[in-house]
Design an enzyme around this catalytic site. Structure first.
Site, short mmCIF file in Angstrom:
data_model
loop_
_atom_site.label_atom_id
_atom_site.label_comp_id
_atom_site.label_asym_id
_atom_site.label_seq_id
_atom_site.Cartn_x
_atom_site.Cartn_y
_atom_site.Cartn_z
N GLU A 1 5.54 4.08 1.60
CA GLU A 1 6.00 5.41 1.99
C GLU A 1 5.12 6.55 1.49
OE1 GLU A 1 8.73 4.72 -1.69
OE2 GLU A 1 7.52 3.56 -0.29
N CYS B 1 5.69 -0.20 -1.13
CA CYS B 1 6.67 -0.02 -0.06
C CYS B 1 6.13 0.77 1.11
CB CYS B 1 7.93 0.65 -0.60
SG CYS B 1 8.85 -0.37 -1.77
#
EC number: 1.17.4.2
Length: 739
Positions: A410, A408
């Site tokens: 992050e 993702c």
């Protein structure tokens, strides 16, 4: 070892009487179908209070001070902390990651050290297995093998994690020449329940194959480790360094693999049978054999990872999440999904990104790809290695081991390192009377304890012990800022020039109150980590904060997802259920509209009318109305003042904004560590997961709902064990594991 910390029934009853969980419109239903574990002794799945008790006790007992005769004072202190955590999570002012909601406090957690971490990263280059739980018998622990990163990826995917992997040129160039083509035969006993289905995908009957002196025979045990070791053996036989006897025939016996539908006792769910593994092994062997006498390319390595991911999807509680990271000038890698046949076969299994630095300027072809299909994403390793929060300035090598990211995007990660996430909903926590600085301190301590898990892989143990990385996220960010400030964080733009290219740019202007709010909370997280690290005698966390995309978990609390804007002020959100799901009768009884799913047999699509937090605020913006420029600016705000890791964001853009992609990527090259973009589709697809509607339609649909699903479900008493969890893409990029 001493008796662990536990929460009393009396305490839990007091919390249940005084705290009301902040369920979103889809919250309780999402919880019940995703995170409520089956309780065999009660013949039903968990209730929320039981889940939170399991999760908190599983975490608090990771405190290493409990290992040896802890004092009564310590046990009392940790019990009080567990009670604060319980109250916070029960009310949904904050939650650990979905992985923790599913696994924490289970026997699987106690057996499997890697189980609490969402996602991982590994570099695809020859590596040693070291002192890991999985080491092929033909290798010394310190012997490098081509198979090792593929084994790591396969193992972590089967444990339910997502894996980012790097096939950058610097890694792939270390893989030696493929020396041998291997004659692979996958066999299944004719008496096996899976025999007919296995033969259809390429296996042969065991009695049809004759072993000889030139062949290697391996009968796989019915375990996760057996699957990994079979693939490792297959890969390593192709290379002379790990095949000194030059054997070129391999017989893999899958007769012991449990059949389709059999129960998986550890992670949960039911088995896929041997068929996906058979297909995977044959396909990977074909990739390697095609390069005999030559060298693997980044595309070959990514194909192997994708084929592994495809096989892992075949369980009922997993979605294989992969991110492939390639070199920014590797055109074969960048264009690999243009091969439609291979895309449909296996290349769908990863989101693909390219690694850049702040000096990179070749955004034109990348922007063209993004406008076409949303790929590649961008990962700036230079910023990740040398910056925490951007406002804190250049710090040479502050995170120097970073080589990639999780799926993702992050968390910047070193080889073998995992994400370690906890999520706070600041608006909800404040509404429930919490001091946000205490909330974020509790979050930091929760995540810190996870780093003391007994990790299965040596590369992970070593880097976790060194970095102790945590990722404290806030979600519902748009809800919080709009409610507290009365406006969005970006208050306008001013004209300026790029300092290097001298291109005219629009520089965002931020609400100074928002800067102060997030800065104070960042410092609270760092202070909590410093204090707890000193107490535990371990390294302080190398980085602390992030913004995760938060699909499923945000649904629990009804918050906007991470930093993302709500998809619309008013929505129909659709969730798909297996037709035998016991939640369906309760949902129908309460008046929710249902219809047969047009994409999947034996599946029902349920429609939930949803109103976004702040929908009536004149300054409300949705993903369908907010500009691409404001989304970039909002991500940059969080990277500058909040996140010292990275910020996961899928920026959506209208067709008319496509020509801005290149210039905005270039403008924010000194600030944004990773990003991805997708065209905004609205609700144009049939049975779209999210369909924007107007206020009148929302109010009309809401009036049709006449009951409380939780209460009706309890009255019907129709719980069922081991239901299939129908896959849906909860985060914009589809990169997250379901759990």
């Amino acid at each position: 070892m001493s008796e662990g910390i536990s929460l009393s029934a009396e305490f839990i009853d007091r919390v249940k009487a005084s705290v009301k969980p902040h369920w979103g419109k889809l919250g309780w239903v999402t919880y019940k179908r995703t995170y409520a574990r089956w309780l065999p002794e009660k013949g039903r799945s968990e209730n929320w209070d039981e889940t939170v008790k399991r999760v908190v006790e599983g975490n608090i007992n990771l405190d290493p001070r409990l290992q040896d005769s802890p004092s009564l004072e310590l046990k009392q202190s940790l019990t009080e902390e567990a009670e604060r955590l319980y109250k916070l999570i029960y009310g949904l002012g904050a939650t650990p990651s979905g992985r923790n909601l599913w696994i924490s406090g289970t026997d699987y957690q106690r057996r499997t050290g890697d189980s609490l971490n969402n996602c991982w990263f590994v570099a695809i280059r020859p590596q040693k297995y070291g002192d890991s739980k999985i080491v092929p018998s033909y290798l010394g622990k310190q012997e490098k093998a081509v198979s090792m990163p593929f084994s790591f990826l396969f193992d972590e995917l089967m444990k339910g994690g997502g894996v980012g992997f790097s096939v950058a040129r610097s890694n792939i160039s270390q893989i030696p020449r493929v020396d041998f083509a291997i004659d692979l035969q996958v066999v299944v006993d004719e008496s096996s329940e899976s025999y007919d289905a296995s033969v259809k995908v390429g296996a042969v009957g065991k009695n049809e194959v004759v072993q000889d002196a030139d062949s290697i025979y391996y009968r796989l045990p019915d375990t996760r480790e057996g699957w990994v070791l079979a693939n490792a053996l297959l890969i390593d036989l192709h290379f002379a360094q790990t095949n000194p006897d030059r054997k070129q025939k391999l017989i893999l016996d899958l007769s012991d693999i449990r059949p389709y539908g059999a129960e998986i006792h550890g992670f949960g769910g039911t088995a896929s049978g041997p068929m996906p593994l058979i297909s995977m092994l044959l396909d990977i062997n074909e990739v390697l054999n095609n390069k005999a006498g030559g060298r693997l390319t980044s595309v070959d390595a990514a194909d192997i990872c994708n084929l592994i991911g495809k096989a892992v999807v075949a369980g009922n509680v997993r979605r294989s999440a992969e991110l492939a990271l390639g070199s920014n000038d590797d055109q074969d890698f960048i264009s690999m999904k243009q091969d439609q046949e291979k895309l449909m076969h296996h290349r769908w299994a990863s989101n693909n990104s390219v690694a850049v630095d702040s000096a990179f300027s070749g955004y034109q072809p990348i922007a063209a790809g993004i406008r076409e299909n949303g790929e590649p994403g961008i990962v700036n390793l230079d910023l990740s290695k040398n910056y925490g929060r951007i406002v804190d300035g250049y710090q040479a090598g502050i995170d120097g081991d970073v080589e990639g990211t999780n799926p993702c995007g992050e968390i910047s990660l070193a080889n073998g390192e995992p994400c370690n996430l906890f999520e706070v909903f600041p608006l909800i926590a404040e509404e429930q009377g919490w001091d946000l600085q205490e909330v974020f301190a509790l979050a930091a301590r929760y995540a810190k304890r996870v780093t003391f898990s007994p990790y299965d892989w040596e590369i992970s143990r070593e880097i976790i012990q060194k970095n102790r990385r945590i990722g404290i996220s806030m979600s519902g960010i748009q809800d919080w800022l709009l409610t507290r400030l009365g406006n969005r964080v970006v208050t306008g733009f001013k004209d300026d020039f790029d300092p290097e290219t001298h291109e005219a740019i629009k520089v965002p202007v931020y609400d100074k109150r928002a800067i102060k709010m997030v800065d104070q909370l960042y410092k609270a997280v760092v202070k909590a980590d410093q204090d707890y690290s000193k107490t535990l005698g371990c390294n302080e966390s190398i980085k602390h904060t992030t913004v995760k995309p938060s699909g499923t978990v945000a649904k629990l609390a009804g918050a906007s997802e991470g930093m993302h804007f709500h998809y619309g002020a008013y929505l129909i959100q659709r969730i798909r259920f297996q037709n035998s799901d016991p939640l369906l009768p309760a949902l129908k009884a309460c008046g929710y509209r249902t219809e047969a799913d047009i994409y999947t047999e034996n599946t029902t699509c349920v429609e939930f009318p949803v109103k976004a937090v702040g929908a009536d605020n004149p300054n409300f913006a949705s993903a369908g109305t907010v500009s691409i420029a404001e989304q970039f600016a909002t991500q940059a705000f969080l990277q500058t003042y909040w996140s010292d890791n990275a910020v996961s964001c899928t920026i959506t853009f209208q067709d008319s904004e496509g020509d801005q992609v290149e210039s905005l990527l270039r403008q924010y090259r000194f600030i944004i560590k990773s990003t991805s973009l997708l065209p905004y589709f609205g609700g144009s697809l049939q049975q779209a997961p999210k369909e924007p509607i107007d206020k009148e339609t929302y109010e009309k649909r809401s009036q049709e709902i006449t009951g409380n699903v939780e209460e009706v479900f309890s009255q019907l008493n129709s719980d069922v064990k081991d239901l299939e969890l129908v896959d849906q893409t909860d985060c914009e990029g589809g990169a997250c594991p379901i759990k």
